[in-house]
Design an enzyme around this catalytic site. Structure first.
Site, PDB file in Angstrom:
ATOM      1  N   LEU A  16       0.835  -1.197   0.000  1.00 43.51           N
ATOM      2  CA  LEU A  16       0.000   0.000   0.000  1.00 43.51           C
ATOM      3  C   LEU A  16       0.874   1.252   0.000  1.00 43.51           C
ATOM      4  O   LEU A  16       1.821   1.322   0.799  1.00 43.51           O
ATOM      5  CB  LEU A  16      -0.864  -0.034   1.273  1.00 43.51           C
ATOM      6  CG  LEU A  16      -2.239   0.604   1.235  1.00 43.51           C
ATOM      7  CD1 LEU A  16      -3.072   0.068   0.087  1.00 43.51           C
ATOM      8  CD2 LEU A  16      -2.956   0.357   2.572  1.00 43.51           C
ATOM      9  N   CYS A  97      -3.216  -8.921   5.758  1.00 48.96           N
ATOM     10  CA  CYS A  97      -2.896  -7.584   6.261  1.00 48.96           C
ATOM     11  C   CYS A  97      -3.581  -7.347   7.606  1.00 48.96           C
ATOM     12  O   CYS A  97      -4.786  -7.522   7.721  1.00 48.96           O
ATOM     13  CB  CYS A  97      -3.344  -6.546   5.237  1.00 48.96           C
ATOM     14  SG  CYS A  97      -2.998  -4.895   5.793  1.00 48.96           S
ATOM     15  N   ASN A 208       6.853 -15.752   1.116  1.00 49.23           N
ATOM     16  CA  ASN A 208       7.123 -14.321   1.247  1.00 49.23           C
ATOM     17  C   ASN A 208       7.586 -14.034   2.678  1.00 49.23           C
ATOM     18  O   ASN A 208       7.178 -14.711   3.605  1.00 49.23           O
ATOM     19  CB  ASN A 208       5.828 -13.541   0.934  1.00 49.23           C
ATOM     20  CG  ASN A 208       5.891 -12.080   1.342  1.00 49.23           C
ATOM     21  OD1 ASN A 208       5.112 -11.626   2.180  1.00 49.23           O
ATOM     22  ND2 ASN A 208       6.810 -11.347   0.772  1.00 49.23           N
ATOM     23  N   GLY A 210      11.078 -11.538   4.271  1.00 51.26           N
ATOM     24  CA  GLY A 210      12.499 -11.518   4.612  1.00 51.26           C
ATOM     25  C   GLY A 210      13.460 -11.909   3.511  1.00 51.26           C
ATOM     26  O   GLY A 210      14.657 -12.050   3.770  1.00 51.26           O
TER      27      GLY A 210
END
Ligand SMILES: Cc1cc2nc3c(=O)[nH]c(=O)nc-3n(C[C@H](O)[C@H](O)[C@H](O)COP(=O)(O)O)c2cc1C
Length: 329
Positions: A16, A97, A208, A210
């Site tokens: 975002l 999220c 997903n 790091g």
């Protein structure tokens, strides 16, 4: 065009305020193959806001996926169709999220507790579009962080028809941590993701969280179908310059220097300025480009001081770039 799963070997995370169309256009210049994701767009914003503005993107961005936020199956189906009609290659549902704003609208990570509802959302969206519908999720939320909970979420949504998952390999705390802390504090647990792929080899699984290098990406691709990179690609986009050869076995765009890349971006910047877009809306994505080189600090200072001034144009970007000393590779 190759199968979307080919491009999915390396994807750029939805972020975002970060992965807007300008950032995506810029990243596309570094790799012709990476799969790009939009910022999350909520279903209410798309249905009641200005859809053209939210869905706008450049043809050069392809392949590009649209990430949606929401939990109302029919509304999501309408939005998925709008995304398909606008030309997106994939619709992704955000189940990862954890921000308060997102929870109050009942979407994002809190949906991990509502696997059956997520399944309904997936089925409704799949019925509305021909392009793939995928899920981005965490490995758990709050005290629901067991393997069984995670597996139940995948199996329930899988039965509804989802076969492609992007998994941010840490859990989220819905209360007590900020979104930023939720990307740093809960420890990464890649093992859950490896275990899932081993147990369900027919699912397409991207990991997903790091990942910072192409070498790490290649190593993860030994076990998984895809790797998604967020912050590192944004903060240090130059890391992607050899992705086409390293990850896809294709030819790299062949940029010799970051300045050469930036100069090739100038025509796009000019086009956008002519279209009424302020310079800093584009240059805010370019702060990390020269990190580590002599003059990078001056470059960033010039951009932050001058790019937001009324009437700022390409001259500001050129002045900033000229402050950097760069050796040809
Ligand atoms: C500024 C910012 C905004 C983000 N916005 C979203 C979003 O809109 N949708 C989403 O699914 N994840 C969002 N994320 C999470 C990323 O997609 C990704 O899962 C997370 O940053 C971990 O990957 P990384 O360690 O490679 O950055 C955001 C992350 C950042 C840093």
């Amino acid at each position: 065009m190759e199968d979307l799963h080919f491009y999915r070997r390396l994807s750029i995370a939805p972020m975002l305020d970060y992965t807007d169309r300008h950032e995506r256009y810029f990243l596309r210049m570094l790799s012709r193959n990476i799969l790009l994701y939009s910022e999350m767009i909520t279903a209410p914003a798309l249905l009641h806001g200005e859809p053209e503005r939210f869905l706008r993107h450049h043809p050069a961005e392809h392949p590009v996926a649209l990430q949606l936020g929401g939990s109302h199956p029919q509304n999501l189906a309408l939005c998925a169709k709008m995304g398909e009609d606008a030309g997106y290659s994939e619709i992704n549902l955000n189940c990862g999220c954890p921000s308060d704003r997102v929870q109050s609208g009942s979407f994002g990570a809190c949906l991990m507790k509502e696997a059956a509802l997520v399944g309904e959302c997936i089925s409704a969206m799949q019925a509305a579009v021909k392009i793939p519908v995928t899920i981005k999720t965490r490995i758990g939320i709050d005290h629901d962080d067991s393997w069984e909970f995670f597996l139940d979420f995948i199996e329930t949504t899988g039965r509804a028809g989802c076969d492609t998952y992007i998994i941010h390999a840490r859990k989220a705390w819905l209360k007590g941590l900020s979104p930023k802390e939720n990307r740093e504090v809960p420890p990464l647990n890649y093992e859950f993701v490896f275990r899932l792929k081993a147990l369900k080899p027919h699912l397409n699984i991207s990991i997903n969280g790091g990942v910072r290098t192409l070498a790490q990406t290649k190593e993860l691709l030994q076990k998984l179908d895809g790797v998604m990179i967020g912050r590192e690609a944004y903060e240090n986009p130059w890391m992607l310059r050899e992705a086409d050869a390293e990850i896809y076995g294709k030819e790299n765009p062949g940029w010799k220097t970051r300045k050469q890349l930036l100069e090739a971006f100038f025509p796009y910047v000019e086009e956008q300025l002519k279209d009424g877009c302020p310079l800093n809306i584009i240059t805010r994505h370019l702060f990390g480009l020269f990190n580590g080189l002599p003059g990078a600090r001056t470059y960033r200072r010039i951009l932050s001081e001058k790019a937001s001034k009324a009437g700022a144009d390409l001259r500001v970007l050129k002045e900033a770039m000229n402050a950097v000393e760069e050796q040809v590779l």
